[in-house]
Design an enzyme around this catalytic site. Sequence first.
Site, PDB file in Angstrom:
ATOM      1  N   THR A  27      -1.918  20.510  -3.818  1.00 39.25           N
ATOM      2  CA  THR A  27      -0.474  20.943  -3.301  1.00 39.25           C
ATOM      3  C   THR A  27       0.550  21.251  -4.436  1.00 39.25           C
ATOM      4  OG1 THR A  27      -1.036  19.471  -1.395  1.00 39.25           O
ATOM      5  CG2 THR A  27       1.617  19.792  -1.979  1.00 39.25           C
ATOM      6  N   SER A  29       3.094  24.680  -6.665  1.00 40.70           N
ATOM      7  CA  SER A  29       2.902  25.898  -6.922  1.00 40.70           C
ATOM      8  C   SER A  29       1.662  26.390  -7.722  1.00 40.70           C
ATOM      9  CB  SER A  29       4.264  26.288  -7.560  1.00 40.70           C
ATOM     10  OG  SER A  29       4.336  25.843  -8.790  1.00 40.70           O
ATOM     11  N   GLY A  81      -2.610  20.658  -8.951  1.00 39.92           N
ATOM     12  CA  GLY A  81      -1.680  20.505 -10.057  1.00 39.92           C
ATOM     13  C   GLY A  81      -1.464  18.985 -10.709  1.00 39.92           C
ATOM     14  N   ASP A  83       2.368  16.929 -12.626  1.00 42.34           N
ATOM     15  CA  ASP A  83       3.518  16.933 -13.148  1.00 42.34           C
ATOM     16  C   ASP A  83       3.645  16.754 -14.561  1.00 42.34           C
ATOM     17  OD1 ASP A  83       4.966  17.518 -10.733  1.00 42.34           O
ATOM     18  OD2 ASP A  83       4.128  15.733 -10.080  1.00 42.34           O
ATOM     19  N   GLY A  94       2.788  13.972  -7.719  1.00 47.29           N
ATOM     20  CA  GLY A  94       3.558  13.538  -6.389  1.00 47.29           C
ATOM     21  C   GLY A  94       5.075  14.520  -6.466  1.00 47.29           C
ATOM     22  N   GLY A  95       4.964  15.200  -7.421  1.00 55.40           N
ATOM     23  CA  GLY A  95       6.557  15.999  -7.241  1.00 55.40           C
ATOM     24  C   GLY A  95       6.478  16.645  -6.191  1.00 55.40           C
ATOM     25  N   GLU A 102      -3.368  13.620  -1.503  1.00 55.52           N
ATOM     26  CA  GLU A 102      -3.958  14.041  -2.830  1.00 55.52           C
ATOM     27  C   GLU A 102      -4.934  12.956  -3.420  1.00 55.52           C
ATOM     28  OE1 GLU A 102      -0.616  17.244  -4.351  1.00 55.52           O
ATOM     29  OE2 GLU A 102      -0.336  15.200  -5.033  1.00 55.52           O
ATOM     30  N   LYS A 120       3.005  21.073 -19.035  1.00 54.21           N
ATOM     31  CA  LYS A 120       2.927  19.868 -18.247  1.00 54.21           C
ATOM     32  C   LYS A 120       2.088  18.897 -19.371  1.00 54.21           C
ATOM     33  CE  LYS A 120       4.288  21.092 -14.229  1.00 54.21           C
ATOM     34  NZ  LYS A 120       3.581  21.626 -13.323  1.00 54.21           N
TER      35      LYS A 120
HETATM   36  C1  5RP Z   1       2.183  17.596  -5.431  1.00 50.47           C
HETATM   37  C2  5RP Z   1       1.887  17.318  -6.780  1.00 50.47           C
HETATM   38  C3  5RP Z   1       1.646  18.856  -7.624  1.00 50.47           C
HETATM   39  O1  5RP Z   1       0.352  19.108  -7.898  1.00 50.47           O
HETATM   40  C4  5RP Z   1       2.663  18.949  -8.688  1.00 50.47           C
HETATM   41  O2  5RP Z   1       4.029  18.536  -8.424  1.00 50.47           O
HETATM   42  C5  5RP Z   1       2.683  20.011  -9.817  1.00 50.47           C
HETATM   43  O3  5RP Z   1       3.537  21.120  -8.905  1.00 50.47           O
HETATM   44  P1  5RP Z   1       3.347  22.470  -9.183  1.00 50.47           P
HETATM   45  O4  5RP Z   1       2.132  22.919  -9.715  1.00 50.47           O
HETATM   46  O5  5RP Z   1       4.463  23.054  -8.275  1.00 50.47           O
HETATM   47  O6  5RP Z   1       4.243  22.242 -10.883  1.00 50.47           O
HETATM   48  O7  5RP Z   1       1.532  16.554  -7.260  1.00 50.47           O
HETATM   49  O8  5RP Z   1       2.320  16.219  -4.774  1.00 50.47           O
END
Ligand code: 5RP
Length: 227
Positions: A27, A29, A81, A83, A94-95, A102, A120
């Site tokens: 989950t 972007s 992905g 954070d 978990g962002g 997940e 990251k």
């Molecule tokens: C969602 C997540 C995402 O993988 C994480 O927040 C990274 O997000 P992005 O790819 O938009 O930077 O853990 O719960």
Amino acid sequence: MSDLQKKNAGEAAAQYVEAGMVVGLGTGSTAAWFVKALAARNLPDLRCVPTSERTADLARELGLTLSTLEDTPKIDLTVDGADEIGPGLALIKGGGAALLREKLVWEASARCICIADAAKVVPALGTFPLPIEVVAFGHKTTANRIADVLSDHDIASPARVREAERGLIRTDGGNLIYDAACKLIADPARLAADLKSLTGVVEHGLFLDLTDLAVIGTDDGFDTINP
Ligand code: 5RP
């Protein structure tokens, strides 16, 4: 944060998928780039287990065949992905508030690939606030217990409940998210165990010893990091 790097990471990771696999779809972007690249490959006999309703909607729109953890409990490969990516490929996730599904999908996977833009990758975890999923019932009491745990770990500021203009953010499971501004997580394994021991805490965003490979997007391609 670079969208081009996220795209390059997602497209590179799609090349690790083979026909017939059961694939965990992350989950966020970056994971969305992976889902798009995977759909574009048009591989036969894929079954995909999404980690959020958002990802499920995207995958469905793109024509991927969806499954559930109940129907396909063994996942060949999950791509998701992060954070923060720390030493040993320890992650904060978990962002996007999807950490519980997940982690369930990651733990059911034979192989997990983390995809991200270069920003990251960090020397130590903790700059990104650590998401902690908490049941709504009695959540302020749970938050006090979380604060005690954080203080034992020399983290002074209490976790803050995540909210938007329309109110408290709810996860797909109907729970709340608290974000802990740790600054530095000196002992991620001990913090993970201490948070998990609290009644009311459903899950936390520390993903330790779960990542088999990180694919980091660059402006003109990608790099890989092994644990
Ligand atoms: C969602 C997540 C995402 O993988 C994480 O927040 C990274 O997000 P992005 O790819 O938009 O930077 O853990 O719960």
